[in-house]
Design an enzyme around this catalytic site. Structure first.
Site, mmCIF file in Angstrom:
data_model
loop_
_atom_site.group_PDB
_atom_site.id
_atom_site.type_symbol
_atom_site.label_atom_id
_atom_site.label_comp_id
_atom_site.label_asym_id
_atom_site.label_seq_id
_atom_site.Cartn_x
_atom_site.Cartn_y
_atom_site.Cartn_z
ATOM 1 N N GLU A 127 -10.465 1.742 3.430
ATOM 2 C CA GLU A 127 -10.118 2.735 2.678
ATOM 3 C C GLU A 127 -11.286 3.402 1.825
ATOM 4 O OE1 GLU A 127 -6.737 2.451 -0.140
ATOM 5 O OE2 GLU A 127 -8.111 2.795 -1.749
ATOM 6 N N LYS B 232 -4.571 -6.819 2.869
ATOM 7 C CA LYS B 232 -4.752 -5.887 1.930
ATOM 8 C C LYS B 232 -5.928 -5.401 1.696
ATOM 9 C CE LYS B 232 -3.202 -2.383 -0.635
ATOM 10 N NZ LYS B 232 -3.603 -2.153 -1.679
ATOM 11 N N SER C 41 0.723 -1.247 0.083
ATOM 12 C CA SER C 41 0.116 -0.084 -0.010
ATOM 13 C C SER C 41 0.704 1.373 -0.017
ATOM 14 C CB SER C 41 -0.956 -0.104 1.339
ATOM 15 O OG SER C 41 -1.510 1.125 1.296
ATOM 16 N N HIS D 181 -7.863 -3.610 4.201
ATOM 17 C CA HIS D 181 -7.191 -2.200 4.123
ATOM 18 C C HIS D 181 -8.097 -1.388 3.080
ATOM 19 C CE1 HIS D 181 -4.757 0.671 2.242
ATOM 20 N NE2 HIS D 181 -4.117 0.912 3.151
ATOM 21 N N ASN D 182 -8.154 -1.885 1.795
ATOM 22 C CA ASN D 182 -8.912 -1.247 0.849
ATOM 23 C C ASN D 182 -10.233 -1.136 1.095
ATOM 24 O OD1 ASN D 182 -6.445 -1.785 -0.417
ATOM 25 N ND2 ASN D 182 -7.161 -1.900 -2.435
HETATM 26 C C1 6PG Z 1 -3.248 1.410 -1.583
HETATM 27 C C2 6PG Z 1 -4.349 1.416 -2.482
HETATM 28 C C3 6PG Z 1 -4.097 0.895 -3.754
HETATM 29 C C4 6PG Z 1 -5.245 1.473 -4.749
HETATM 30 C C5 6PG Z 1 -6.305 0.409 -4.990
HETATM 31 C C6 6PG Z 1 -7.583 0.668 -4.896
HETATM 32 O O1 6PG Z 1 -3.276 1.156 -0.624
HETATM 33 O O2 6PG Z 1 -2.123 2.126 -2.063
HETATM 34 O O3 6PG Z 1 -5.458 0.937 -1.804
HETATM 35 O O4 6PG Z 1 -4.059 -0.352 -3.624
HETATM 36 O O5 6PG Z 1 -5.761 2.457 -4.319
HETATM 37 O O6 6PG Z 1 -6.097 0.156 -6.285
HETATM 38 O O7 6PG Z 1 -8.258 1.214 -5.888
HETATM 39 P P1 6PG Z 1 -9.827 1.271 -6.541
HETATM 40 O O8 6PG Z 1 -10.488 2.783 -5.723
HETATM 41 O O9 6PG Z 1 -9.590 1.735 -7.855
HETATM 42 O O10 6PG Z 1 -10.678 0.239 -6.160
#
Ligand code: 6PG
Length: 465
Positions: A195, A188, A133, A191-192
């Protein structure tokens, strides 16, 4: 020719940034990229970027690349997840020897990683799935690295990984061995998911505030929040985004409101459903992105919605407390998903350690994440922390004000609603599931448990008699 200590395959944005980072830390490196239309210059472009102190050899022939590596070979693959990765692995296998290590640094699905670990184990090659990330800048200057796979193999690559990772406030690398097989990619993925919801909360706040304040005023407000316990990378970049101009226009005001996604948010939500884990906030954020994508339909339907814009009074402090409330729930749901995934797959993931490696280098780094190292110590959850439970109890009125404001001003605030609703349900002694059970028993004789009876005792009623 000197043999290199490490190899990287795939010199896209992330692959080349990680390569430069590895070489910058003093490791001799070999890099490979295929010759394909549009990719002809990737190797030479990377070599042009190396400094005199860096030792990098470039290859477009896979055999030469493998021959340039010290044994056991340590090869980081940075290409698009999915079929392409399997093709590269298939091409590599005949060239590899017992004990060599392949590391997948892409956003692969953890179940694919699990499968690849098993397949390669049979061929005596180690496979490591590593969540990376931090985007381009993180990869270059210090990403957060979530490593899953064989522990012994991790020990062989840890020197490189710990050197290139971002550092926490004690100077320790934001890199950890998460657990076996797919655990690194699972973490991970979550994590997303976290996010997505963190981003959506900020988007919903912005949607509420823009009816009252200019971009600059919203940025000023967010700046004050950023100096408090609410501070974090996503809030920080939002402040920059709000005030960035191109000519006379704020760039933000010119961007089409259709959100893209690459799938990891939906993966987390689907996995949560499969595991019986309640991750309403990430799911709601994924759906918000999907809804946004129906732009032309939204434009057409908006003509018949005929809503009046009424500007209702509100307390700005309520929004701040509601944001704090929703973030606690989001992090709670995210870490609960990690715990559930860990139990299901027998990984023994340490959530406090995950929080630690998420304090720098990654997208969801924040002051709350910093505090989470302690909150989540020894398997504790946020709901066992008195201070956080009090913040949730005291923040209820504030999040209700935010939701009311959204309702009255016709602004969708569904992710905030998901946070509130989760807390409301989780703190309700009585829910309406007794009716659901009765309905199930009525049409399907699914039976039900009864108040005051042992949990293992089930009852059935003939409802039509
Ligand atoms: C990170 C991000 C990275 C990216 C993802 C999510 O941790 O560096 O999460 O992995 O931003 O690809 O992208 P999307 O918003 O396109 O699903």
């Amino acid at each position: 020719m000197e043999l290199s200590a490490f190899g990287v395959i795939g010199l896209g944005v992330m692959g080349s940034s990680l390569s430069l980072n590895i070489a910058d830390k003093g490791f001799s490196l070999s890099v490979y990229n295929r010759i394909a239309p549009g990719e002809e210059h990737m190797v030479s472009d990377l070599l042009d970027r190396r400094t005199d102190a860096m030792s990098i050899q470039g290859f477009s022939d896979l055999e030469d690349f493998i021959a340039s590596l010290q044994r056991p070979r340590k090869i980081l693959i940075m290409i698009k997840a999915g079929k392409a990765l399997d093709h590269v692995i298939d091409a590599l296998l005949p060239l590899l020897l017992q004990g060599d290590i392949i590391i997948d640094g892409g956003n692969s699905h953890f179940s694919d990683t699990k499968q690849r670990c098993e397949n390669l184990r049979k061929k005596n090659v180690h496979f490591i799935g590593c969540g990376v990330s931090g985007g381009e800048e993180g990869a270059l200057k210090g990403p957060s690295l979530m490593v899953g796979g064989n522990h012994q193999a991790y020990q062989s690559i840890s020197e490189v990984f710990e050197a290139i990772a971002g550092k926490d406030k004690n100077g320790l690398p934001c890199c950890t061995y998460v657990g076996q097989d797919g655990s690194g990619h699972f973490v991970k993925m979550v994590h997303n998911g976290i996010e997505y919801a963190e981003m959506q909360l900020l988007a919903e706040l912005y949607a509420l505030l823009r009816d009252y304040y200019s971009n600059v005023e919203i940025a000023e407000l967010f700046k004050t929040w950023n100096q408090s316990d609410l501070g974090g990378y996503l809030l920080e970049i939002t402040i920059d985004i709000l005030t960035k101009k191109e000519g006379d226009d704020y760039i933000l005001d010119t961007i089409l409101d259709k959100a893209g996604n690459k799938g990891t948010g939906s993966w987390s939500s689907k996995v949560a459903l499969d595991l019986g884990s309640v991750n309403t906030m990430m799911a709601s954020s994924v759906f918000a992105r999907y809804v946004s994508s129906f732009k032309s339909m939204r434009v057409a339907l908006s003509k018949s919605a005929n809503r009046l814009k009424i500007k209702n009074e509100f307390q700005i402090e309520a929004l701040e407390k509601a944001y704090r409330f929703a973030r606690i729930i989001n992090h709670y749901q995210g870490f609960a998903l990690i715990t559930n995934g860990s139990q299901e797959n027998s990984w023994s993931v340490d959530c406090s350690e995950v929080a630690r490696i998420w304090t720098n280098g990654c997208i969801i780094r924040s002051d709350f994440m910093e505090a989470s190292i302690e909150y989540l110590k020894d398997g504790k959850t946020y709901f066992e922390v008195d201070d956080l439970r009090n913040q949730l109890r005291d923040g209820e009125a504030d999040i209700k004000s935010l939701l009311t404001l959204g309702l009255e001003n016709n602004v969708s605030v569904n992710t905030f609603y998901s946070a509130y609703d989760y807390w409301l349900s989780m703190t309700s002694e009585n829910l309406s599931a007794n009716l659901i059970q009765a309905q199930r028993d009525y049409f399907g004789a699914h039976t039900y448990q009864k108040n005051g009876y042992p949990e293992d005792q089930y009852f059935h009623t003939n409802w039509t008699e």
